[in-house]
Design a protein around this motif. Structure first.
Motif, PDB file in Angstrom:
ATOM      1  N   TYR A  48     -11.828  45.896  90.365  1.00  0.00           N
ATOM      2  CA  TYR A  48     -11.876  44.706  89.519  1.00  0.00           C
ATOM      3  C   TYR A  48     -11.611  43.433  90.321  1.00  0.00           C
ATOM      4  N   GLN A  49     -10.785  43.507  91.329  1.00  0.00           N
ATOM      5  CA  GLN A  49     -10.521  42.336  92.169  1.00  0.00           C
ATOM      6  C   GLN A  49     -11.758  41.957  92.991  1.00  0.00           C
ATOM      7  N   ASN A  50     -12.484  42.948  93.471  1.00  0.00           N
ATOM      8  CA  ASN A  50     -13.665  42.693  94.304  1.00  0.00           C
ATOM      9  C   ASN A  50     -14.848  42.175  93.511  1.00  0.00           C
ATOM     10  N   ASN A  51     -15.136  42.798  92.361  1.00  0.00           N
ATOM     11  CA  ASN A  51     -16.296  42.381  91.562  1.00  0.00           C
ATOM     12  C   ASN A  51     -16.096  42.864  90.127  1.00  0.00           C
ATOM     13  N   VAL A  80       3.147  52.362  78.555  1.00  0.00           N
ATOM     14  CA  VAL A  80       3.697  52.326  79.905  1.00  0.00           C
ATOM     15  C   VAL A  80       2.876  51.353  80.740  1.00  0.00           C
ATOM     16  N   VAL A  81       3.462  50.938  81.847  1.00  0.00           N
ATOM     17  CA  VAL A  81       2.746  50.165  82.849  1.00  0.00           C
ATOM     18  C   VAL A  81       2.797  50.979  84.130  1.00  0.00           C
ATOM     19  N   LEU A  82       1.632  51.204  84.726  1.00  0.00           N
ATOM     20  CA  LEU A  82       1.557  51.941  85.979  1.00  0.00           C
ATOM     21  C   LEU A  82       1.350  50.977  87.133  1.00  0.00           C
ATOM     22  N   ASN A  83       2.110  51.161  88.188  1.00  0.00           N
ATOM     23  CA  ASN A  83       2.002  50.362  89.416  1.00  0.00           C
ATOM     24  C   ASN A  83       1.984  48.863  89.144  1.00  0.00           C
ATOM     25  N   GLN A  84       2.582  48.431  88.082  1.00  0.00           N
ATOM     26  CA  GLN A  84       2.633  47.023  87.664  1.00  0.00           C
ATOM     27  C   GLN A  84       1.244  46.412  87.480  1.00  0.00           C
ATOM     28  N   LYS A  85       0.221  47.244  87.325  1.00  0.00           N
ATOM     29  CA  LYS A  85      -1.157  46.744  87.236  1.00  0.00           C
ATOM     30  C   LYS A  85      -1.953  47.311  86.071  1.00  0.00           C
ATOM     31  N   LEU A  86      -1.497  48.403  85.451  1.00  0.00           N
ATOM     32  CA  LEU A  86      -2.262  49.022  84.371  1.00  0.00           C
ATOM     33  C   LEU A  86      -1.365  49.239  83.163  1.00  0.00           C
ATOM     34  N   PHE A  87      -1.726  48.617  82.045  1.00  0.00           N
ATOM     35  CA  PHE A  87      -0.992  48.752  80.783  1.00  0.00           C
ATOM     36  C   PHE A  87      -1.707  49.811  79.954  1.00  0.00           C
ATOM     37  N   GLY A 112     -10.399  47.037  79.296  1.00  0.00           N
ATOM     38  CA  GLY A 112     -10.652  45.756  79.925  1.00  0.00           C
ATOM     39  C   GLY A 112      -9.685  45.388  81.020  1.00  0.00           C
ATOM     40  N   TYR A 113      -9.958  44.220  81.580  1.00  0.00           N
ATOM     41  CA  TYR A 113      -9.155  43.649  82.644  1.00  0.00           C
ATOM     42  C   TYR A 113      -8.794  42.233  82.239  1.00  0.00           C
ATOM     43  N   GLU A 118      -3.754  39.561  85.496  1.00  0.00           N
ATOM     44  CA  GLU A 118      -4.164  40.513  86.524  1.00  0.00           C
ATOM     45  C   GLU A 118      -3.670  41.913  86.170  1.00  0.00           C
ATOM     46  N   GLN A 119      -4.089  42.368  84.984  1.00  0.00           N
ATOM     47  CA  GLN A 119      -3.650  43.662  84.486  1.00  0.00           C
ATOM     48  C   GLN A 119      -4.809  44.384  83.805  1.00  0.00           C
TER      49      GLN A 119
END
Length: 129
Positions: A48-51, A80-87, A112-113, A118-119
């Motif tokens: 998601y960060q790249n494209n 839960v939140v995984l790796n502070q990036k996925l809710f 979604g993103y 940035e999650q």
């Protein structure tokens, strides 16, 4: 004249049945669906960060299995939140073995993103391990 009216009624009836079947189709059961992808949180987040457009085309609204470390746990909202990036929001209560810093593998639908936070967000999740 009777033939035209009969055909019109038949076409209307077919249209109504097709509309009903389309609107009231069964909901997806993510727990029983076969996953489209199995990735870790970092790989998914990097995609998601790249494209974001390409990542949406590949992952959005698909059943995926994601592995990562629990960084935040909220039993009240079954999330839960995984790796502070996925809710991730779960369909049922969280098992007691899911704790902060535990590694888990979850299956769910990527919805979604959020580029502002940035999650990544998933729903209808279940724990696989």
């Amino acid at each position: 004249m009777k033939k035209k009216v009969s055909i019109g009624i038949l076409v209307l009836l077919l249209f109504l049945v097709a509309t009903y079947l389309y609107v009231y189709k069964e909901h997806r059961d993510i727990a029983t669906e076969k996953e489209s992808y199995a990735v870790d949180v970092k790989t998914l987040f990097d995609a998601y960060q790249n494209n974001e457009t390409d990542a949406d085309a590949k992952y959005l609204n698909k059943t995926i299995v994601v592995s990562g470390e629990v960084s935040l746990l909220n039993p009240e909202t079954h999330s839960v939140v995984l790796n502070q990036k996925l809710f991730a929001v779960f369909t049922d209560t969280l098992p007691s073995e899911v704790t902060i810093k535990s590694n888990v593998k979850i299956k769910g639908r990527l919805i979604g993103y959020d580029s502002l936070l940035e999650q990544l967000k998933m729903d209808q999740c279940i724990i696989l391990n």
